[in-house]
Design an enzyme around this catalytic site. Structure first.
Site, PDB file in Angstrom:
ATOM      1  N   LYS A  16      64.626  65.265 -48.046  1.00 50.17           N
ATOM      2  CA  LYS A  16      64.386  65.320 -49.500  1.00 50.17           C
ATOM      3  C   LYS A  16      64.619  63.927 -50.084  1.00 50.17           C
ATOM      4  O   LYS A  16      65.723  63.605 -50.558  1.00 50.17           O
ATOM      5  CB  LYS A  16      65.311  66.357 -50.140  1.00 50.17           C
ATOM      6  CG  LYS A  16      65.184  66.436 -51.660  1.00 50.17           C
ATOM      7  CD  LYS A  16      65.845  67.674 -52.239  1.00 50.17           C
ATOM      8  CE  LYS A  16      65.906  67.616 -53.749  1.00 50.17           C
ATOM      9  NZ  LYS A  16      66.350  68.856 -54.378  1.00 50.17           N
ATOM     10  N   GLU A  47      69.200  64.678 -48.172  1.00 55.32           N
ATOM     11  CA  GLU A  47      68.711  64.108 -49.437  1.00 55.32           C
ATOM     12  C   GLU A  47      69.322  62.745 -49.725  1.00 55.32           C
ATOM     13  O   GLU A  47      70.381  62.638 -50.360  1.00 55.32           O
ATOM     14  CB  GLU A  47      69.020  65.077 -50.593  1.00 55.32           C
ATOM     15  CG  GLU A  47      68.525  64.584 -51.938  1.00 55.32           C
ATOM     16  CD  GLU A  47      68.744  65.597 -53.074  1.00 55.32           C
ATOM     17  OE1 GLU A  47      69.147  66.740 -52.794  1.00 55.32           O
ATOM     18  OE2 GLU A  47      68.528  65.225 -54.236  1.00 55.32           O
ATOM     19  N   ARG A  91      73.284  69.804 -69.366  1.00 53.48           N
ATOM     20  CA  ARG A  91      71.905  70.181 -69.762  1.00 53.48           C
ATOM     21  C   ARG A  91      71.942  71.235 -70.874  1.00 53.48           C
ATOM     22  O   ARG A  91      71.146  71.192 -71.798  1.00 53.48           O
ATOM     23  CB  ARG A  91      71.137  70.698 -68.547  1.00 53.48           C
ATOM     24  CG  ARG A  91      71.177  69.691 -67.399  1.00 53.48           C
ATOM     25  CD  ARG A  91      69.877  69.364 -66.731  1.00 53.48           C
ATOM     26  NE  ARG A  91      70.030  68.100 -66.027  1.00 53.48           N
ATOM     27  CZ  ARG A  91      70.069  67.935 -64.708  1.00 53.48           C
ATOM     28  NH1 ARG A  91      69.910  68.967 -63.923  1.00 53.48           N
ATOM     29  NH2 ARG A  91      70.228  66.740 -64.182  1.00 53.48           N
ATOM     30  N   GLY A 124      63.990  63.251 -59.726  1.00 48.63           N
ATOM     31  CA  GLY A 124      64.781  62.063 -60.067  1.00 48.63           C
ATOM     32  C   GLY A 124      64.755  61.600 -61.510  1.00 48.63           C
ATOM     33  O   GLY A 124      65.112  60.463 -61.790  1.00 48.63           O
TER      34      GLY A 124
HETATM   35  C1  5MM Z   1      68.549  64.559 -57.532  1.00 46.59           C
HETATM   36  O1  5MM Z   1      68.894  65.830 -57.967  1.00 46.59           O
HETATM   37  C2  5MM Z   1      68.388  66.922 -57.213  1.00 46.59           C
HETATM   38  C3  5MM Z   1      66.940  67.135 -57.481  1.00 46.59           C
HETATM   39  O2  5MM Z   1      66.779  67.360 -58.866  1.00 46.59           O
HETATM   40  P1  5MM Z   1      65.755  66.490 -59.715  1.00 46.59           P
HETATM   41  O3  5MM Z   1      64.390  66.931 -59.232  1.00 46.59           O
HETATM   42  O4  5MM Z   1      66.044  66.889 -61.121  1.00 46.59           O
HETATM   43  O5  5MM Z   1      66.009  65.040 -59.451  1.00 46.59           O
HETATM   44  C4  5MM Z   1      69.179  68.181 -57.602  1.00 46.59           C
HETATM   45  O6  5MM Z   1      69.093  69.158 -56.592  1.00 46.59           O
HETATM   46  C5  5MM Z   1      70.620  67.853 -57.882  1.00 46.59           C
HETATM   47  O7  5MM Z   1      71.241  67.490 -56.702  1.00 46.59           O
HETATM   48  C6  5MM Z   1      71.228  69.095 -58.513  1.00 46.59           C
HETATM   49  O8  5MM Z   1      70.707  69.199 -59.825  1.00 46.59           O
HETATM   50  C7  5MM Z   1      72.735  69.101 -58.526  1.00 46.59           C
HETATM   51  O9  5MM Z   1      73.209  67.982 -59.183  1.00 46.59           O
HETATM   52  P2  5MM Z   1      74.811  67.761 -59.296  1.00 46.59           P
HETATM   53  O10 5MM Z   1      74.891  66.429 -59.974  1.00 46.59           O
HETATM   54  O11 5MM Z   1      75.348  68.855 -60.131  1.00 46.59           O
HETATM   55  O12 5MM Z   1      75.361  67.746 -57.923  1.00 46.59           O
END
Ligand code: 5MM
Length: 342
Positions: free
Chosen positions: A219, A177, A33, A262
């Site tokens: 989640k 999740e 990012r 997502g």
């Molecule tokens: C699905 O990703 C989780 C929720 O974030 P979004 O709302 O952006 O979809 C998020 O908590 C995600 O698990 C974290 O960003 C950690 O991601 P990584 O890929 O570093 O485990």
């Protein structure tokens, strides 16, 4: 041993009008990012970025909790105050990502299983001592030709349930999740079918592992259909399909459901949550709220750009997204709120 504390924490995580900030990006995700915006991918920049987020004035009005990554839970503000203390003083519960990421699933090309169970009991004890009171584990399910396989669904559901049981043993409320990815061109109906199967499998495994449903938070992803589908469902259609799916799968004892975004745009993620609450307020056994990562952080990160001088403006962007999603968790959001300056 932690019975009362787990029950109280789970309820607090989904308190009315409050949601959870997912700021648990691992090194790879955080750096990706930053790279996109030309921000240096150093430990100090990741620390400074999280300091900007967590010191946002008024953060506790809309966030019940923040999910941290291992590196972040060990970090502090520039003047030395641990992030866990900053959050607790703001009335926000620190949480911790416990999974070690999704890895290729044996015998199933194109599918993944989330790892991280080895040594988990000891890691939970350490994070509890550091101040964490809840945790997160994300399973990733892909829709494609012939997938997801039953093997993938069951393996991930089993891991999620083992993680959740260990969390409750160690005093952490598990966020469970199961994410069904938006990647692809599948229809909303196909997304519904897969999401329903996945959530059923997850609750079956949670039950078998003895997980207390009233001491966890789900989640899930929303039932949206693929991001490349030729027809994109409307806001009410997504909201309705998502709630109807959850009504078929999720026990009433679960206190709340906090959605991931997502990859949806900031405003669409807020509008979907609002539509669910506006349509179903008072008719559901669980609270419906947000646990967004990108949909809460995108505007703040691209305003911050790694510059100290941009911190106040970036914090205003985070505050605005938090406030609008809080309104959505109450079914009181309107797109007109987006026109108000951050
Ligand atoms: C699905 O990703 C989780 C929720 O974030 P979004 O709302 O952006 O979809 C998020 O908590 C995600 O698990 C974290 O960003 C950690 O991601 P990584 O890929 O570093 O485990």
């Amino acid at each position: 041993m932690y019975d009362q504390e787990l029950t109280t924490t789970a309820k607090a995580m989904v308190a009315e009008g409050k949601g959870i900030l997912a700021a648990d990006e691992s090194y790879g995700t955080a750096n990706k990012r930053f790279q996109k915006l030309g921000i240096p991918t150093t430990e100090e920049m990741r620390r400074a970025y999280r300091e900007m987020l967590f010191t946002t004035p008024g953060i506790g009005e809309f966030f019940s909790g923040v999910i941290l990554f291992d590196e972040t839970i060990r970090q502090a503000t520039q003047d030395g105050k641990p992030f866990t203390k900053v959050l607790m003083e703001a009335g926000v519960i620190p949480g911790i990502k416990l999974d070690a990421g999704a890895k290729p699933l044996a015998k199933s090309p194109n599918e993944v299983v989330t790892e991280g169970l080895d040594g988990l009991r000891d890691r939970i004890a350490e994070y509890y001592r550091m101040g964490a009171r809840f945790a997160k584990w994300r399973a990733v399910i892909t829709i494609g030709d012939g997938i997801p396989s039953r093997r993938c669904i069951e393996t991930n559901a089993h891991a999620l349930a083992r993680y959740a049981a260990l969390c409750q043993d160690g005093g952490l409320v598990p966020i469970v999740e199961p994410e069904v990815l938006m990647d692809g061109d599948h229809t909303l109906e196909r997304c519904f079918e897969v999401t329903e199967e996945v959530q059923h499998a997850v609750f079956e495994q949670l039950y078998r592992q003895g997980v207390e449903f009233h001491q966890m938070v789900l989640k899930p992803s929303m039932v949206t259909g693929g991001e490349n589908a030729s027809t994109q469902a409307g806001i009410e259609e997504v909201a309705n399909a998502t709630v109807q799916c959850l009504l078929r799968t999720t026990p009433a004892a679960v206190p709340g459901i906090a959605f991931l975004s997502g990859g949806q745009s900031d405003e669409l993620a807020t509008a979907h949550l609002n539509a669910m609450n506006a349509m179903y307020k008072g008719k559901l056994p669980w609270a419906l709220t947000f646990s967004y990562g990108r949909a809460l952080q995108q505007a703040a990160m691209s305003t911050w750009m790694g510059q100290d001088a941009n911190v106040p403006a970036a914090q205003k962007e985070l505050y605005k997204r938090a406030k609008n999603n809080s309104a959505a968790a109450l079914g009181q959001y309107s797109p007109a709120m987006e026109k108000v300056a951050a």
